[in-house]
Design a protein around this motif. Sequence first.
Motif, mmCIF file in Angstrom:
data_model
loop_
_atom_site.group_PDB
_atom_site.id
_atom_site.type_symbol
_atom_site.label_atom_id
_atom_site.label_comp_id
_atom_site.label_asym_id
_atom_site.label_seq_id
_atom_site.Cartn_x
_atom_site.Cartn_y
_atom_site.Cartn_z
ATOM 1 N N ASP A 144 34.404 23.444 -33.279
ATOM 2 C CA ASP A 144 33.014 23.642 -33.691
ATOM 3 C C ASP A 144 32.870 24.775 -34.688
ATOM 4 O O ASP A 144 32.167 24.658 -35.698
ATOM 5 N N SER A 145 33.541 25.899 -34.386
ATOM 6 C CA SER A 145 33.388 27.055 -35.275
ATOM 7 C C SER A 145 34.527 28.031 -35.068
ATOM 8 O O SER A 145 35.158 28.053 -34.011
ATOM 9 N N VAL A 146 34.783 28.805 -36.110
ATOM 10 C CA VAL A 146 35.700 29.936 -36.035
ATOM 11 C C VAL A 146 35.003 31.113 -36.689
ATOM 12 O O VAL A 146 34.620 31.040 -37.852
ATOM 13 N N THR A 159 36.958 34.361 -32.835
ATOM 14 C CA THR A 159 36.441 33.511 -31.769
ATOM 15 C C THR A 159 36.388 32.072 -32.250
ATOM 16 O O THR A 159 35.717 31.767 -33.246
ATOM 17 N N ALA A 160 37.107 31.197 -31.552
ATOM 18 C CA ALA A 160 37.076 29.765 -31.841
ATOM 19 C C ALA A 160 36.280 29.071 -30.747
ATOM 20 O O ALA A 160 36.510 29.318 -29.549
ATOM 21 N N GLN A 197 32.672 19.565 -22.481
ATOM 22 C CA GLN A 197 32.686 20.984 -22.131
ATOM 23 C C GLN A 197 33.011 21.781 -23.381
ATOM 24 O O GLN A 197 33.910 21.410 -24.153
ATOM 25 N N THR A 198 32.285 22.867 -23.569
ATOM 26 C CA THR A 198 32.540 23.755 -24.710
ATOM 27 C C THR A 198 33.336 24.961 -24.234
ATOM 28 O O THR A 198 32.948 25.629 -23.266
ATOM 29 N N LEU A 199 34.440 25.212 -24.899
ATOM 30 C CA LEU A 199 35.340 26.300 -24.545
ATOM 31 C C LEU A 199 35.308 27.362 -25.634
ATOM 32 O O LEU A 199 35.232 27.041 -26.835
ATOM 33 N N THR A 200 35.391 28.607 -25.223
ATOM 34 C CA THR A 200 35.452 29.723 -26.166
ATOM 35 C C THR A 200 36.814 30.390 -26.038
ATOM 36 O O THR A 200 37.201 30.827 -24.948
ATOM 37 N N ILE A 201 37.524 30.444 -27.147
ATOM 38 C CA ILE A 201 38.879 31.001 -27.150
ATOM 39 C C ILE A 201 38.891 32.187 -28.105
ATOM 40 O O ILE A 201 38.639 32.040 -29.301
ATOM 41 N N LYS A 202 39.176 33.357 -27.542
ATOM 42 C CA LYS A 202 39.154 34.587 -28.335
ATOM 43 C C LYS A 202 40.550 35.199 -28.441
ATOM 44 O O LYS A 202 41.330 35.137 -27.494
#
Length: 944
Positions: free
Chosen positions: A384-386, A394-395, A446-451
């Motif tokens: 979705d975004s970086v 943050t991805a 599900q939306t995941l946030t990977i930092k």
Amino acid sequence: MKGKASTRVPRRPNRPVLVLAYAIVALVAVLSIAVYTVLVPHASLLSLVTNKVDSTSQTVKKASQATADITEEVESEGIILLDNKNNALPLNGVTAVNVFGSTAGNNFSYGGTGSGAGNEKNNVSIYQGLENAGLKPNSELKKFYDDNALDAKNMGLVGTDWNLYELPQSEYNQQIIDEARDYSDTALVVLTRKGGEGFDLPLDMAEYSGSEAGRSYLELTPNEEDLLNMVKSNFGTVVVVLNSPNAMELGFVDDPAIDAALWVGVTGATGTNAIGNVLTGKVNPSGKTVDTFPYEVESAPSYYNFGEYNYSNVNYTNTALFAGTGDALSGKDPYHYVEYAEGIYVGYRYYETAAADGFIDYDSVVQYPFGYGLSYTTFDENLDSVKTSGKTITATVTVKNTGKVAGKQVAEIYVGAPYTPGGIEKSSVELAGFAKTDNLAPGESQTLTIKFGWEDIASYDYTGVKAKGGAYVLDAGDYHINLQTDSHTVVGSKTLTLDHDIIYNDDGEGARPSDDVAATNQFDDVSFGDDLTYVSRANWKGTMPTERAASTKKATAKQISALTNPEPLDNSETKDITTGAHNGLTLADVKGLDYDDPKWSDLLDQVTLSEMKVLVGNAGWLTASVNSVGKPANLDSDGPNGLNNILSGVQGTQLTGQSVLGYTWNTELAERVGKLLANEAKAYGVDGLYAPGANLHRSPFGGRNYEYVSEDGLLTGKIVAAEVRGIRSSGVYCYTKHFALNDQETHRGDGGLVTWANEQAMRELYLRPFEITVKEGKATGLMSSYNRLGTTPAAESSALLTTVLRDEWGFRGAVITDCTIATSTSDVNRSLRAGNDINLNFVQDMFMTKDTTGTAAGRQALRRATHNVLYMVANSDGASRMRTNWNGTVTTVFVIIDVLVAGLFALYLWRRRKATLRWRAAGRPKGWLATKLSHKKKQPTQLA
């Protein structure tokens, strides 16, 4: 008429009795001195043999059941669906199955040997696991194997039977095959390989039975090939179950007649239940590979520098008390070495980069990429975004289940950094972060946030391309942030651009945000001390090895000198320590305080020099009591794959291999594993664990790959850090091991394997898991390794244990050696100075020299080590453990004995004195014997 009363003549006290009394007193005195000087200080070692726990208690049963349950859960999430042609799995209504493979029953691999071993007597067998899932294995076929299959040899504590025991086809009569075909058209073929401590897997099977020369242990044997051919020609559905801790050559799975393949690793006590549940579809597999699976193991650059290599002109002698036991050699032996010539190009870093540069044809070389695994459902993944905000990237990823059954998926983020030929070496892609979804229902998203930090994707410039003296560097240019299903397959990408170089040193941006001081070269002696040519993507053809290195070579004069004549310790003048103060503090008063809080100094002033010596020199499966500050003896145990106390024989639930925990790619699950493992340890009276393992799968032939997570430093670090958080949250301290570069078993402890590697590879790959564990897992304990970094034993490396670990990373806690009872890989005095606090051995305080006890510098090192151990224990439940104070108990017993002996001796002397006075008052009459002898002398001689 009454007779005349006889008068007793006083006798002279017996001199021999006096001599005997003095001898007894002298003996007791000598014994007491020995007890007070040797036994009493070491009396807490008695806790090792007096800690008795009722394994049938409800506390133990509850804790063990919890670890058994989570072992099945880990295997359920860890099983990897490698292939599933035409959706052969799940079996959908099929219940009758034939289980082929001589290893399925008696040689199934549940774990490994050595510290990671476990009690397998009550483990759920694969047959039981299938039955528990509702499947019905062919009992006649099982009986055939029970009657004919051979058992592997028990090699003891360390070592593994490398012979392979698949039956030849001549043992299968046609009736067995016909009856199996009539029973079911579905065949499961179980293929097993094993691993263990002390020895690496054979590169060639020439010296072992069951295969043939020219084949490695990781290839199919002729008998296994024949078995597969027989099964393929007789059964409509063929599923291969791969029960191995080490990545095998699996080209045979591509055969259209092989319908599906499950990689199950080593399952622990209850993991076989998960195999049945995956086959039936009750569990949807969601495991991902933690290693790259090439078609041929020889394609990896590490293959050419792994195993046994010897210096021909320099020897060492193993002086350990139990030299010659286990895998430790005895007598004189050459120094051994290994060269990490591949540099950073390990696993996917090599295959992806070499393919990107056109050096290899990826599809013909690699069968299964790192991070690969199929599912019974399908997923749509979208990057979705970086975004970047200062120090953090943050991805955001959305994962949708587009299939028909519920399932989990791992979102994997890789980074492609800018590379200049001849510049800092870089992999074309590098894992930067990951996250696993919940169990998503069909249609659910599900939306995941990977930092991750910018610093996490920096490269280490050890050659000074842009930073003289070494530093982490982010090159200017485009950084491709990729969402991938594995290390090779990109499903979405976005670009971040740096318009200038970022150099993390004192002349540039300063230290990385997570470091206390800026990293600089600490291992030039390791990087450049062997004149080694490292693999470089700037010159693949010129640097990639094509044949195994010669097995022997001569050490240089400088290397020989460093190995045989280490530099003297620095005893320059420093402030001395205070000991034996009476400040009234206990460990309870410093629990939770900062390491540098002034109260720690007051507490340490109370500790005596004798207590410090015993604490440092006696840490074999415990840390000794320190009575001056109220520290009890704390018991430690092996436990990388479940509680396994080698000394006492106490074993808890056998967990899956650490590698299977890695297959889950689930840090939340890893943290729960740690918590429950610690609860079971506490139920058995154990305060500390020699676990988890954080070394890498440098080679698929690594004997302890089952005990380590993966080929990747980040994945390994994240899983291990989560497990450490879980262990510590339950009040148990643990020693993450083996720090560092202990990635092969061959000659690991025979003089300390001389290990050559460049500092970029060390920092980016091999030190990375420990760094993450320290910074994110808040580890308070580490175990140093047997091997050497260059010529310096890891346990004696100040660069490793002080500069990098403590000064750069900010580690606060204790470092323990690996077990040196059978192998003399480090010196207690030198390791203490380097930052290795305690020795997994006994009575090493007896080997402390004046460098340690006779100088202020040495005593400061003892105090520092004591601080580190007490800090670790104080911040655990071990500080409040109620255990017998054996120092006081033994002292009390011998004081009572001494008082009794002294009192009896005094009583004897008093009575003897009175008797002597009576004898003298009576005119010193002769005793009976003297009178008789005197009388004989007075008799006249008779003449013939």
